[in-house]
Design a protein around this motif. Structure first.
Motif, mmCIF file in Angstrom:
data_model
loop_
_atom_site.group_PDB
_atom_site.id
_atom_site.type_symbol
_atom_site.label_atom_id
_atom_site.label_comp_id
_atom_site.label_asym_id
_atom_site.label_seq_id
_atom_site.Cartn_x
_atom_site.Cartn_y
_atom_site.Cartn_z
ATOM 1 N N ALA A 211 -2.662 53.599 74.945
ATOM 2 C CA ALA A 211 -3.865 53.046 75.780
ATOM 3 C C ALA A 211 -4.774 53.520 75.576
ATOM 4 C CB ALA A 211 -4.084 52.282 76.292
ATOM 5 N N VAL A 212 -4.132 54.921 76.240
ATOM 6 C CA VAL A 212 -5.344 56.355 76.873
ATOM 7 C C VAL A 212 -5.428 57.595 75.764
ATOM 8 C CG1 VAL A 212 -5.660 58.498 78.443
ATOM 9 C CG2 VAL A 212 -4.755 56.180 79.336
ATOM 10 N N LEU A 213 -4.676 56.862 74.297
ATOM 11 C CA LEU A 213 -4.975 58.386 73.109
ATOM 12 C C LEU A 213 -5.755 57.550 72.508
ATOM 13 C CD1 LEU A 213 -1.676 59.600 72.034
ATOM 14 C CD2 LEU A 213 -4.292 60.943 71.994
ATOM 15 N N LEU A 214 -6.254 56.437 71.998
ATOM 16 C CA LEU A 214 -7.063 55.354 71.429
ATOM 17 C C LEU A 214 -8.596 55.760 72.468
ATOM 18 C CD1 LEU A 214 -5.248 52.203 70.523
ATOM 19 C CD2 LEU A 214 -5.458 53.624 69.339
ATOM 20 N N PHE A 215 -8.371 55.465 73.674
ATOM 21 C CA PHE A 215 -9.695 55.918 74.076
ATOM 22 C C PHE A 215 -10.655 56.473 74.580
ATOM 23 C CE2 PHE A 215 -8.651 51.360 75.880
ATOM 24 C CZ PHE A 215 -9.466 51.154 75.880
ATOM 25 N N VAL A 216 -9.357 57.715 74.408
ATOM 26 C CA VAL A 216 -9.982 59.033 74.493
ATOM 27 C C VAL A 216 -10.344 59.364 72.257
ATOM 28 C CG1 VAL A 216 -8.899 61.641 73.387
ATOM 29 C CG2 VAL A 216 -8.444 60.333 76.085
ATOM 30 N N VAL A 217 -9.480 58.935 71.740
ATOM 31 C CA VAL A 217 -10.519 59.766 70.526
ATOM 32 C C VAL A 217 -11.532 59.131 70.279
ATOM 33 C CG1 VAL A 217 -8.125 60.108 69.374
ATOM 34 C CG2 VAL A 217 -9.028 58.315 69.504
ATOM 35 N N THR A 218 -11.347 57.357 70.262
ATOM 36 C CA THR A 218 -12.673 56.923 70.203
ATOM 37 C C THR A 218 -13.816 57.116 71.061
ATOM 38 O OG1 THR A 218 -11.964 54.884 71.234
ATOM 39 C CG2 THR A 218 -10.516 55.184 69.267
ATOM 40 N N SER A 219 -13.491 58.317 72.205
ATOM 41 C CA SER A 219 -14.678 58.711 73.330
ATOM 42 C C SER A 219 -15.694 59.780 72.130
ATOM 43 C CB SER A 219 -14.365 59.207 73.903
ATOM 44 O OG SER A 219 -15.227 59.499 74.972
ATOM 45 N N ARG A 220 -17.407 59.201 73.185
ATOM 46 C CA ARG A 220 -18.361 60.195 73.093
ATOM 47 C C ARG A 220 -17.900 60.992 73.151
ATOM 48 N NH1 ARG A 220 -22.558 56.309 75.179
ATOM 49 N NH2 ARG A 220 -21.174 55.927 76.923
ATOM 50 N N VAL A 221 -17.736 61.972 74.540
ATOM 51 C CA VAL A 221 -16.642 63.366 75.504
ATOM 52 C C VAL A 221 -15.261 62.872 75.606
ATOM 53 C CG1 VAL A 221 -17.098 63.838 77.299
ATOM 54 C CG2 VAL A 221 -18.610 62.178 76.096
ATOM 55 N N ILE A 222 -15.092 64.222 74.534
ATOM 56 C CA ILE A 222 -13.448 64.605 75.061
ATOM 57 C C ILE A 222 -13.633 66.074 75.293
ATOM 58 C CG2 ILE A 222 -11.280 65.236 73.502
ATOM 59 C CD1 ILE A 222 -12.101 63.088 71.060
ATOM 60 N N SER A 223 -14.050 65.774 76.826
ATOM 61 C CA SER A 223 -13.795 67.649 77.351
ATOM 62 C C SER A 223 -12.352 67.973 77.841
ATOM 63 C CB SER A 223 -13.970 66.578 78.999
ATOM 64 O OG SER A 223 -15.732 66.609 79.160
ATOM 65 N N PRO A 224 -12.683 69.332 77.900
ATOM 66 C CA PRO A 224 -11.214 69.797 78.225
ATOM 67 C C PRO A 224 -10.085 69.241 78.942
ATOM 68 C CG PRO A 224 -12.998 71.337 78.162
ATOM 69 C CD PRO A 224 -13.629 70.326 78.094
ATOM 70 N N GLN A 225 -11.228 68.326 80.450
ATOM 71 C CA GLN A 225 -9.576 67.912 81.198
ATOM 72 C C GLN A 225 -9.332 66.752 80.410
ATOM 73 O OE1 GLN A 225 -13.055 68.794 82.051
ATOM 74 N NE2 GLN A 225 -14.570 67.141 82.591
ATOM 75 N N TYR A 226 -8.838 65.673 79.987
ATOM 76 C CA TYR A 226 -8.972 64.795 78.796
ATOM 77 C C TYR A 226 -7.484 65.813 78.972
ATOM 78 C CZ TYR A 226 -13.854 61.851 78.405
ATOM 79 O OH TYR A 226 -14.716 62.185 78.648
ATOM 80 N N MET A 227 -7.173 66.378 78.298
ATOM 81 C CA MET A 227 -5.666 67.497 77.817
ATOM 82 C C MET A 227 -5.130 66.544 79.289
ATOM 83 S SD MET A 227 -6.198 67.270 74.947
ATOM 84 C CE MET A 227 -4.770 67.645 74.674
ATOM 85 N N VAL A 228 -5.008 66.916 80.557
ATOM 86 C CA VAL A 228 -4.427 66.817 82.209
ATOM 87 C C VAL A 228 -4.273 65.609 82.122
ATOM 88 C CG1 VAL A 228 -4.812 66.824 84.193
ATOM 89 C CG2 VAL A 228 -5.852 68.631 83.336
ATOM 90 N N TRP A 229 -5.272 64.585 81.461
ATOM 91 C CA TRP A 229 -4.523 63.247 81.529
ATOM 92 C C TRP A 229 -2.921 62.688 80.809
ATOM 93 C CZ3 TRP A 229 -9.949 60.165 79.769
ATOM 94 C CH2 TRP A 229 -10.715 60.592 80.839
ATOM 95 N N LEU A 230 -3.386 63.270 78.978
ATOM 96 C CA LEU A 230 -2.447 62.847 78.471
ATOM 97 C C LEU A 230 -1.322 64.097 78.972
ATOM 98 C CD1 LEU A 230 -4.495 63.696 75.075
ATOM 99 C CD2 LEU A 230 -3.718 61.278 76.348
ATOM 100 N N ILE A 231 -1.418 65.223 79.172
ATOM 101 C CA ILE A 231 -0.007 65.680 79.639
ATOM 102 C C ILE A 231 0.533 64.855 80.324
ATOM 103 C CG2 ILE A 231 0.764 67.636 80.972
ATOM 104 C CD1 ILE A 231 -1.400 69.267 78.970
#
Length: 453
Positions: free
Chosen positions: A354-374
C-alpha cells in the motif's frame, strides 16, 4: 547387602522433562547487529556534525531553520500560520516539540539524540521479533506459550533487523535530519504488535495496541494508517480499527484543545506541484532535456519546501498523479474485499504494498520516503512467510540510487543534466517495478489461492 542394581527405587522427585534450550538474551547475531548499529550511526552523526563545516550547515538546515521555527511557534500554543511548508497533520507537533525533553542540549542536538534513540528502539524490536519463532518447527505444532495451533509460516528471521540496521545508513544523513524515523517507528511497532496478535494469549489487546500506534502515526504523517489494511478479518480487525479510531479521536481532541489553528495544514496540500524527484518529475526532466515543447519551457523552483517544476502541463500532471493515487486506493479496496487467504506475513506485506503504491503515484517522492520503505521492508523480512523478499531487494537498491541522486548529485538532478535524469530514471524505475511486483505477489498469495488460514 543388596546390590545397587537390585535396590528398590526410592520415591525421589522425578526430574522435569527436558524442554527446549534457553537462548541467551544476546547471542552472536544480536551482538553483531549492535556493533554494526554503533559504527554506522557514529558515521551518520559525523555527517551532521560541525566536522563538515558549511556542508554540515546545509544538510542540517531543515532542523536548524524550519523545525526550530515551528518549535518556537508551537510552544506558544499556535500551529504555524500561513506557512506553506506546514503540510502535516497536527500530531507532527509532538515530534517537533520533543527536543524539549532534553533541556541540556541545543534543539538540533536533542533532535538527533532522540532520533537515534528511536532508531535503536526499532532495531531492538526487530531483533527481538526475529528471534521469536513462536515455538514452531518445520511441521505444524502447538506453541508452548499459548497452546494454540500454529503453522511453520509463523517462524521469524533476523533478516528484518539487518535490513533496518544496514539499510538506514545507506541514506547517509537524511534519517537524522528529518522526523521520518519517528513516524516509521510507529508503523513498525504497530505491525509488530499486529503480527504478535496472531499467537498472543490476548490477541484482542495486542491488536488494539497495534491499532493505537497506527493511529498516532497517522496523526503525525497519515501513511502509517495503511498498517491496518492487511489485518485478518474478524476479531483482530475489529480490535485494531476500533482502537485506532478511538485513539485518533482522543488525540485529535487533545491537540485541538491545546493548540489553535489545528487544521490549517489542509490548506497547503492542494497547492503542491510536481517535485523533480517524482515519477512525473522524471517525465518533465526528459521533456526539458529534449526541449519539448520548446527550449526553456520547464523551470525548477523551490516551492513548498521542495524543488518543483514550473511550466506547461505541470498542473495537469499533478492532477493525473492524484487520480492515480485514487486508482491505487481503489485497487487496495478490491484486494481487501477479495482476499481470502491470510498467512503470518499478510498484514506487513499489505502495508508495504500500500505504501509503495502511494509513493510511486505521489507528486512528491522526497529522499526521506525511503526511510518509510526500509522500515516496512524490515518488518516483512522478519517473517519467513513474506512474499516480498524480491521487493525488499529492489527497495534497498533504490535506496542506494536515491543517495547517489541526493545528496551526492543533487545539483545535476536540479540542473537537469543527463546524468541527473538517469539517476532518477533508475531510482523511480526500481520503485515502480517493486510496486508492480508487490501488488502481484500480494494478490497471488491472498486472492488467487483458495481457502483461508
Amino acid at each position: 547387602m543388596t546390590p545397587p542394581h537390585l535396590a528398590p527405587s526410592t520415591p525421589a522427585a522425578a526430574s522435569p522433562a527436558p524442554g527446549p534450550p534457553r537462548r541467551p538474551l544476546l547471542g552472536r547475531p544480536a551482538v553483531a547487529l549492535a556493533a554494526v548499529w554503533c559504527v554506522t550511526r557514529l558515521l551518520q552523526v559525523a555527517l551532521v556534525s560541525d566536522f563538515f563545516g558549511q556542508i554540515g550547515d546545509e544538510i542540517n538546515g531543515e532542523v536548524h531553520r524550519i523545525y526550530f521555527h515551528w518549535y518556537e511557534q508551537l510552544v506558544t500554543g499556535v500551529f504555524p500560520l500561513d506557512d506553506v511548508m506546514w503540510q502535516y497533520p497536527p500530531g507532527a507537533a509532538l515530534v517537533i516539540l520533543s527536543p524539549a525533553l532534553l533541556p541540556g542540549l541545543s534543539y538540533f542536538q536533542a533532535f538527533v539524540v532522540l532520533t537515534l534513540l528511536v532508531d535503536a528502539l526499532v532495531a531492538c524490536a526487530l531483533t527481538r521479533a526475529g528471534r521469536e519463532t513462536t515455538g514452531t518447527t518445520e511441521t505444524t505444532g502447538r506453541t508452548e506459550s499459548t497452546g494454540r495451533t500454529e503453522s511453520a509460516s509463523t517462524a521469524r528471521s533476523r533478516a528484518g533487523a539487518w535490513v533496518w540496521v544496514g539499510g538506514l545508513p545507506v541514506l547517509m544523513h537524511v534519517p537524522l535530519v528529518r522526523y521520518d524515523v519517528q513516524v516509521t517507528a510507529l508503523s513498525v511497532l504497530s505491525l509488530l504488535a499486529l503480527l504478535a496478535a496472531r499467537t498472543s494469549r490476548r490477541p484482542g489487546r495486542t491488536a488494539a495496541l497495534g491499532g493505537a500506534l497506527a493511529a498516532v502515526g497517522a496523526l503525525v504523517k497519515v501513511w502509517p494508517v495503511l498498517a491496518l489494511l492487511g489485518t485478518p478479518r474478524g476479531r483482530t480487525t475489529r480490535a485494531a480499527w476500533t482502537s485506532a479510531l478511538t485513539s485518533a479521536v482522543v488525540l485529535l481532541g487533545v491537540l485541538a484543545l491545546a493548540f489553535s489553528h489545528t487544521f490549517d495544514f489542509l490548506r497547503q496540500q492542494g497547492n503542491r506541484g510536481v517535485q523533480i524527484e517524482s515519477i512525473g518529475g522524471t517525465l518533465l526532466s526528459l521533456a526539458r532535456l529534449l526541449e519539448l515543447p520548446d527550449p526553456g519551457a520547464y523551470q525548477v523552483e523551490y516551492r513548498y519546501g521542495a524543488m518543483e517544476f514550473v511550466g506547461p502541463h505541470v498542473p495537469a500532471l499533478a492532477t493525473a498523479s492524484l487520480l492515480l493515487t485514487g486508482l491505487a486506493f481503489c485497487w487496495l479496496l478490491i484486494w481487501r474485499v477479495r482476499a481470502r487467504s491470510w498467512n503470518a506475513a499478510t498484514v506487513c506485506d499489505a502495508a508495504l504494498c500500500a505504501v509503495l503504491l502511494f509513493v510511486v503515484t505521489s507528486r512528491v517522492i522526497s529522499p526521506q520516503y525511503m526511510v518509510w520503505l526500509i522500515g516496512l521492508s524490515a518488518v516483512c523480512a522478519s517473517v519467513r512467510a513474506t512474499t516480498q523478499r524480491q521487493v525488499v531487494r529492489l527497495l534497498l537498491a533504490a535506496a542506494v540510487v536515491s543517495t547517489l541522486a541526493y545528496p551526492l548529485a543533487y545539483g545535476q538532478v536540479t540542473a537537469g543534466t543527463w546524468y541527473g535524469f538517469l539517476l532518477m530514471l533508475v531510482r523511480n524505475g526500481l520503485l515502480l517495478t517493486a510496486a508492480v511486483l508487490s501488488c502481484r505477489r500480494l494478490w497471488v498469495s491472498s486472492v488467487a489461492t483458495r481457502g483461508t488460514r
